[in-house]
Scaffold this active site. Structure first.
Site, short mmCIF file in Angstrom:
data_model
loop_
_atom_site.label_atom_id
_atom_site.label_comp_id
_atom_site.label_asym_id
_atom_site.label_seq_id
_atom_site.Cartn_x
_atom_site.Cartn_y
_atom_site.Cartn_z
N GLY A 112 33.21 23.26 -30.36
CA GLY A 112 33.53 23.16 -31.79
C GLY A 112 33.05 24.37 -32.56
N HIS A 114 55.81 10.10 -58.73
CA HIS A 114 54.97 9.81 -59.89
C HIS A 114 54.13 8.57 -59.62
CE1 HIS A 114 53.86 9.71 -64.14
NE2 HIS A 114 53.98 8.42 -64.05
N GLY A 124 28.24 37.17 -46.20
CA GLY A 124 29.36 37.44 -45.31
C GLY A 124 29.00 37.16 -43.86
C1 FAD Z 1 29.22 27.47 -43.85
C2 FAD Z 1 30.59 27.77 -43.38
C3 FAD Z 1 31.68 27.09 -43.91
C4 FAD Z 1 32.96 27.35 -43.49
N1 FAD Z 1 34.00 26.63 -44.02
C5 FAD Z 1 35.26 26.88 -43.59
C6 FAD Z 1 36.34 26.13 -44.10
O1 FAD Z 1 36.19 25.24 -44.93
N2 FAD Z 1 37.58 26.39 -43.64
C7 FAD Z 1 37.80 27.36 -42.71
O2 FAD Z 1 38.94 27.53 -42.32
N3 FAD Z 1 36.79 28.08 -42.20
C8 FAD Z 1 35.53 27.86 -42.63
N4 FAD Z 1 34.49 28.59 -42.10
C9 FAD Z 1 34.81 29.61 -41.11
C10 FAD Z 1 35.04 28.99 -39.74
O3 FAD Z 1 33.92 28.24 -39.37
C11 FAD Z 1 35.33 30.07 -38.73
O4 FAD Z 1 36.40 30.85 -39.20
C12 FAD Z 1 35.72 29.48 -37.39
O5 FAD Z 1 34.70 28.69 -36.86
C13 FAD Z 1 36.06 30.61 -36.41
O6 FAD Z 1 36.39 30.06 -35.20
P1 FAD Z 1 36.16 30.86 -33.84
O7 FAD Z 1 36.62 29.97 -32.75
O8 FAD Z 1 36.76 32.19 -33.96
O9 FAD Z 1 34.58 31.13 -33.75
P2 FAD Z 1 33.35 30.14 -33.80
O10 FAD Z 1 33.68 28.88 -34.45
O11 FAD Z 1 32.24 30.95 -34.36
O12 FAD Z 1 33.09 29.81 -32.27
C14 FAD Z 1 32.65 30.78 -31.36
C15 FAD Z 1 32.00 30.09 -30.20
O13 FAD Z 1 31.77 31.03 -29.20
C16 FAD Z 1 30.51 30.82 -28.60
N5 FAD Z 1 30.08 32.08 -28.03
C17 FAD Z 1 29.78 33.22 -28.70
N6 FAD Z 1 29.49 34.20 -27.86
C18 FAD Z 1 29.58 33.69 -26.60
C19 FAD Z 1 29.38 34.21 -25.31
N7 FAD Z 1 29.05 35.47 -25.13
N8 FAD Z 1 29.57 33.40 -24.24
C20 FAD Z 1 29.91 32.11 -24.41
N9 FAD Z 1 30.10 31.55 -25.63
C21 FAD Z 1 29.95 32.35 -26.71
C22 FAD Z 1 29.67 30.34 -29.77
O14 FAD Z 1 28.56 29.59 -29.32
C23 FAD Z 1 30.66 29.48 -30.53
O15 FAD Z 1 30.62 28.15 -30.10
C24 FAD Z 1 33.18 28.33 -42.51
C25 FAD Z 1 32.11 29.02 -41.95
C26 FAD Z 1 30.84 28.75 -42.38
C27 FAD Z 1 29.71 29.50 -41.79
C1 FAD Z 2 52.72 -2.55 -62.84
C2 FAD Z 2 53.70 -1.49 -62.52
C3 FAD Z 2 53.32 -0.39 -61.76
C4 FAD Z 2 54.23 0.61 -61.47
N1 FAD Z 2 53.82 1.67 -60.72
C5 FAD Z 2 54.69 2.67 -60.44
C6 FAD Z 2 54.30 3.82 -59.72
O1 FAD Z 2 53.15 3.95 -59.33
N2 FAD Z 2 55.20 4.78 -59.48
C7 FAD Z 2 56.49 4.68 -59.90
O2 FAD Z 2 57.25 5.59 -59.66
N3 FAD Z 2 56.90 3.61 -60.60
C8 FAD Z 2 56.03 2.61 -60.88
N4 FAD Z 2 56.45 1.53 -61.60
C9 FAD Z 2 57.85 1.48 -62.04
C10 FAD Z 2 58.08 2.37 -63.27
O3 FAD Z 2 57.23 1.98 -64.31
C11 FAD Z 2 59.52 2.28 -63.70
O4 FAD Z 2 60.35 2.60 -62.60
C12 FAD Z 2 59.83 3.25 -64.83
O5 FAD Z 2 59.04 3.01 -65.95
C13 FAD Z 2 61.31 3.18 -65.19
O6 FAD Z 2 61.57 4.06 -66.22
P1 FAD Z 2 62.75 3.79 -67.26
O7 FAD Z 2 62.69 4.94 -68.20
O8 FAD Z 2 63.97 3.52 -66.51
O9 FAD Z 2 62.36 2.43 -67.98
P2 FAD Z 2 61.09 1.95 -68.77
O10 FAD Z 2 59.89 2.72 -68.41
O11 FAD Z 2 61.04 0.49 -68.60
O12 FAD Z 2 61.41 2.32 -70.26
C14 FAD Z 2 62.43 1.69 -70.98
C15 FAD Z 2 62.18 1.85 -72.47
O13 FAD Z 2 63.31 1.43 -73.16
C16 FAD Z 2 62.92 0.68 -74.30
N5 FAD Z 2 64.03 -0.20 -74.65
C17 FAD Z 2 64.51 -1.21 -73.90
N6 FAD Z 2 65.57 -1.77 -74.52
C18 FAD Z 2 65.77 -1.09 -75.67
C19 FAD Z 2 66.71 -1.18 -76.72
N7 FAD Z 2 67.68 -2.09 -76.69
N8 FAD Z 2 66.62 -0.32 -77.76
C20 FAD Z 2 65.64 0.62 -77.79
N9 FAD Z 2 64.73 0.75 -76.83
C21 FAD Z 2 64.80 -0.09 -75.77
C22 FAD Z 2 61.68 -0.03 -73.83
O14 FAD Z 2 60.86 -0.41 -74.93
C23 FAD Z 2 61.02 1.02 -72.96
O15 FAD Z 2 60.13 1.83 -73.68
C24 FAD Z 2 55.56 0.51 -61.94
C25 FAD Z 2 55.95 -0.59 -62.70
C26 FAD Z 2 55.03 -1.57 -63.00
C27 FAD Z 2 55.46 -2.73 -63.83
#
Ligand code: FAD
Ligand code: FAD
Lengths: 471, 57, 471
Positions: A41, A448, A275
């Site tokens: 790793g 959404h 670095g």
């Molecule tokens: C604190 C920290 C945070 C990081 N966070 C991220 C991140 O979020 N995302 C990301 O993409 N990268 C991150 N990195 C970078 C990432 O860890 C390295 O880019 C990655 O591990 C490189 O992989 P590698 O296989 O080239 O080398 P390494 O992971 O360094 O592995 C090399 C291996 O070779 C072995 N080795 C060395 N020499 C010899 C030898 N002569 N004989 C046998 N074995 C040997 C070592 O023991 C080691 O196990 C981070 C690095 C650090 C230090």
């Molecule tokens: C609890 C719950 C959770 C939901 N979660 C999600 C979700 O996470 N993701 C998602 O994509 N969808 C979700 N939905 C569905 C989403 O809310 C509906 O698909 C969306 O609101 C539809 O949009 P619309 O514009 O067609 O109608 P509506 O949002 O119902 O709007 C219609 C509007 O028209 C008005 N209106 C109605 N009749 C008349 C009239 N005769 N004259 C004037 N105004 C009128 C109303 O007052 C209302 O404001 C959820 C629904 C519920 C109930």
């Protein structure tokens, strides 16, 4: 070479580069051996990506309770951070994942050798095993995946001070420090700073440059830093460290500020996060005749080094972002090329994530890069505050920014700061991979209420037709 | 890239379908966003009478 | 008609269908009037999507503290749900978003009339205003967007019992009930059930069919229901309600169970969530000569009704999922067609989300649908338990399932249950929009550690080459 025309492959290092390469090669029929000197790793699962995200997950819960709880009707009497338990939980997750990797290697019939490899000649290895015995090894192909280690700057007084720790040290403290100075405003320093700040440590960040998180779009950094300030962190930019002195508190970091004045910051712990450098010092690249730049191995986009049959991937190579998914992607490419497929490593869909609060993520070109490269572009923006789900999740802090080609509207870059940004970025990466345009993002229904609605709105905004904001 | 050097915008599914059916996509006008060629356009071209089909290169 | 060749448009209803249609038409140069009888934002912002997600957000924090807190080192002394504050927070968010909509309408120069519209003839409206005055109105185009209302089943004793509430009632209770029976295992019933269960209400769900959440892939539902059982909810399937009787506790729901035996459940509140019906009863569709199926307006994919110049969108139309983003998408289509552009409503990228714990989301075809339609497909699966980030976020509960065409591998459907699923689904929707294949998802680098890595692994698994699981 093994019987039946099977390729033999040795992978040096079992990190996210090495173990993924090994599994991929095994899938393609190779006989694979992984040589790992410390832990499967690698950095990623043991002292990198996963451990930091564990701490940050605990930190987020603390923050959410403190900043949102009362407002959303969830009341608690005092939050206590059980810091040893934070670390224990981190260790448990690491262990679960590293044993998972061990299981995957076994399932794919990858052989594992516990030992340290080094080159003794071209394509020749010597492995020193745990018991001290040595073995010479070679194979049809060798993949170097030795990763990187924390760099230690030559600051006087730093090395001698036991309260100066690196990221690995910061992931295994026994008790929560009351104060911490973080040297370096890069991603590793700031992620750990965010975690500790949430746990209650008073954080001071000192950075030599005039800005932080250089890999991110400036608009994103601004929002992230504002949040960190709200969390109580102090920042000192253009404030290079001169020396570290001992202090009754722990350590004293002496810097020169913008005006040239000497300023100093005392803290229980000093986190040095300036670095990481390629971990190839013990490999004897010279003996292996492998071209490198100050230890960073030079490779082409097939992950080939200059020596036929020797490949290198991940943090130990020159010129790429040091990221786990980069290492894994390169690992697949190397193994595919070894096993007779054609594969190239391509960076254009490679995202960068910063797991601060709020999360930030970026893929493709920034505005700054478009300008520098002379690419004609348009920008679409959308604020998280105009998105219902983001409003619920984090009060609407954040921003999406899409960069698209001026003529065709093809997605060039996507930049997000806000809730779930590190997962949202996948849409941007896929859009770049598929050479998609703003039209396709617009034509895709985004459900959404989700944070992804901001991506479509940003695309609409680039065409001056966003619904939920001014265009 | 088309013969004239212009970019052909085509979906991955359309590209794979065209390869399988041996359809030349350079003459197809796409029905997708910004003229992107979709699978339906390739299928239509494949089913079009031979005379109307673009001359193969 | 207005001067200067401008089109005039009347939108009936200011929900996510109506207000989005109005803004889009205004962007395209039309002179737009929205007639709204109750509140801007419609069901969605006032008593639907947003309010439920507010409650669920509070609920999640409670759950996270209770189920994860100790383990991840975040300790609190007793969690108390301040239920009136949960509701107050929900009201504040609703208010913020509905005033946002009012601001957007103003910014786009959309006129708002507070009143109830009905048809008095073909393309002829009469609007009864708040003060009782009536006005006749017409325009170049009319968009009907009156949404839907909760359906009330004809169960003896239900209507008379004040403790039987619908979703709207469940979003504005004054105190937390100790017990609740939920009639109907659809998305609205279960989302509210999850929220109340987390707050501490003992929940019993009764459902007439033999399964819940019919819109989801069966594998997803199984995981969701298992989680809800772990939360302490009781489920009774194939258990149709016969009557509601009064009870000293609140109400008594009398059902017939699978074996034909009469069983009954008593609770303080009974939530009736058996579906929603088009809200067109007061519109006099007959006078407007608008074709409909039991009140659900018939439209084509341009959102045109049978009457030229009259359009209908959202929950009041026949044959589509009743979702907010569906209504908004239809709204944009209607307005574009009115204003001279060519637009069609296309459902293939339309996701369905269920905001239970863990979140679930689905886009495109399910396996069941592929079978029914005779489509040759392959499936890729990946468990959340093998993903580092999911392991950190929720212990690794969940699953990703990708359905792709057997020959070319084009993405036909994506089905996710797990942390952040409702946002992850955007990648699936974009893949379907762009006619992308498994290859493109595989070639896109998915950052580590993110939950999105599961999508790539599922795509790899469909090709029998996943790295982090058995193929
Ligand atoms: C604190 C920290 C945070 C990081 N966070 C991220 C991140 O979020 N995302 C990301 O993409 N990268 C991150 N990195 C970078 C990432 O860890 C390295 O880019 C990655 O591990 C490189 O992989 P590698 O296989 O080239 O080398 P390494 O992971 O360094 O592995 C090399 C291996 O070779 C072995 N080795 C060395 N020499 C010899 C030898 N002569 N004989 C046998 N074995 C040997 C070592 O023991 C080691 O196990 C981070 C690095 C650090 C230090
Ligand atoms: C609890 C719950 C959770 C939901 N979660 C999600 C979700 O996470 N993701 C998602 O994509 N969808 C979700 N939905 C569905 C989403 O809310 C509906 O698909 C969306 O609101 C539809 O949009 P619309 O514009 O067609 O109608 P509506 O949002 O119902 O709007 C219609 C509007 O028209 C008005 N209106 C109605 N009749 C008349 C009239 N005769 N004259 C004037 N105004 C009128 C109303 O007052 C209302 O404001 C959820 C629904 C519920 C109930």
């Amino acid at each position: 070479a093994p019987a039946g025309g099977k390729k033999s492959v040795i992978v040096i290092g079992g990190g996210p580069g090495g173990y993924v390469a090994a599994i991929r090669a095994a899938q393609l029929g190779a006989e694979v051996t992984v040589v790992e000197k410390q832990y499967l790793g690698g950095t990623c699962l043991n002292v990198g990506c996963i451990p930091t995200k564990c701490l940050l997950h605990s930190a987020e819960l603390v923050e959410q309770i403190k900043t949102q709880g009362k407002d959303i009707g969830v009341e608690v009497e005092g939050v206590k951070v059980n810091f040893p338990q934070v670390i224990a939980h981190k260790n448990a997750i690491s262990k679960q994942l590293t044993s998972g990797v061990a299981g995957l290697l076994k399932m794919n019939k990858v052989k594992k050798v516990d030992g340290t490899a080094k080159f003794t000649g071209e394509k020749q290895l010597e492995v020193t095993k745990a018991d001290g015995s040595k073995e010479t090894m070679t194979a049809d192909a060798i993949i170097v995946a030795t990763g990187s280690v924390n760099a230690q700057p030559p600051i006087p007084g730093l090395k001698e001070n036991p309260n100066c720790i690196d990221s690995t040290g910061a992931l295994s403290l026994e008790k929560l420090p009351q104060t911490m100075v973080v040297i370096g405003g890069g991603v590793i320093g700031l992620e750990l700073a965010c975690a500790y700040a949430a746990f209650g440590t008073k954080i001071t960040v000192v950075e030599a440059m005039d800005h932080m998180l250089p890999m991110l779009d400036g608009d994103l950094t601004k929002i992230g830093v504002a949040h960190m300030k709200k969390m109580g962190m102090d920042f000192h930019l253009e404030c290079p460290v001169q020396s570290v002195e001992s202090s009754p508190v722990g350590a004293k970091v002496v810097c020169k500020d913008k005006s040239g004045k000497t300023v100093s910051f005392e803290a229980e712990k000093v986190l040095v996060a300036i670095g990481r450098k390629a971990n190839t010092a013990g490999l004897d690249l010279a003996a292996g005749k492998i071209d490198n730049d100050k230890g960073r191995i030079l490779v082409n986009d097939k992950m080939e080094t200059n020596v036929p049959g020797v490949y290198a991937i991940g943090d130990c190579v020159f010129g790429h972002a040091q990221l786990a998914h980069t290492a894994s992607a390169m690992g697949e490419v190397a193994s595919e090329n070894i096993c007779g497929l054609e594969a190239q490593y391509c960076e254009k869909t490679n995202p960068t994530c910063v797991y601060m609060e709020p999360e930030a993520a970026s893929v493709g070109l920034t505005e700054e890069q478009c300008k520098a490269q002379g690419i004609a572009y348009k920008v679409g923006k959308f604020p998280m505050s105009a998105n219902g789900k983001a409003l619920i999740l984090n009060g609407g802090e954040g921003l999406v920014k899409i960069i698209a080609g001026a003529e065709y509207g093809e997605i060039l870059g996507m930049h997000i700061i806000g809730p779930r940004a590190t997962d949202l970025i996948a849409e941007g990466a896929l859009a770049i991979e598929g050479e998609m345009t703003l039209d396709e993002i617009v034509d895709t229904i985004h459900s959404h209420p989700t944070v992804t609605e901001t991506m479509r709105e940003a695309a609409l905004n680039a065409e001056k037709r966003a619904i939920h904001t001014k265009n | 890239v088309a013969a004239g050097g212009a970019r052909i915008r085509i979906s991955p599914l359309a590209r794979k379908t065209a390869a399988k059916l041996g359809v030349d996509v350079s003459g197809i006008v796409g029905s997708g966003p910004s003229g992107r060629i979709r699978q339906q356009d390739v299928l239509a071209a494949a089913n079009a009478p031979k005379a109307a089909a673009p001359v193969a290169a």
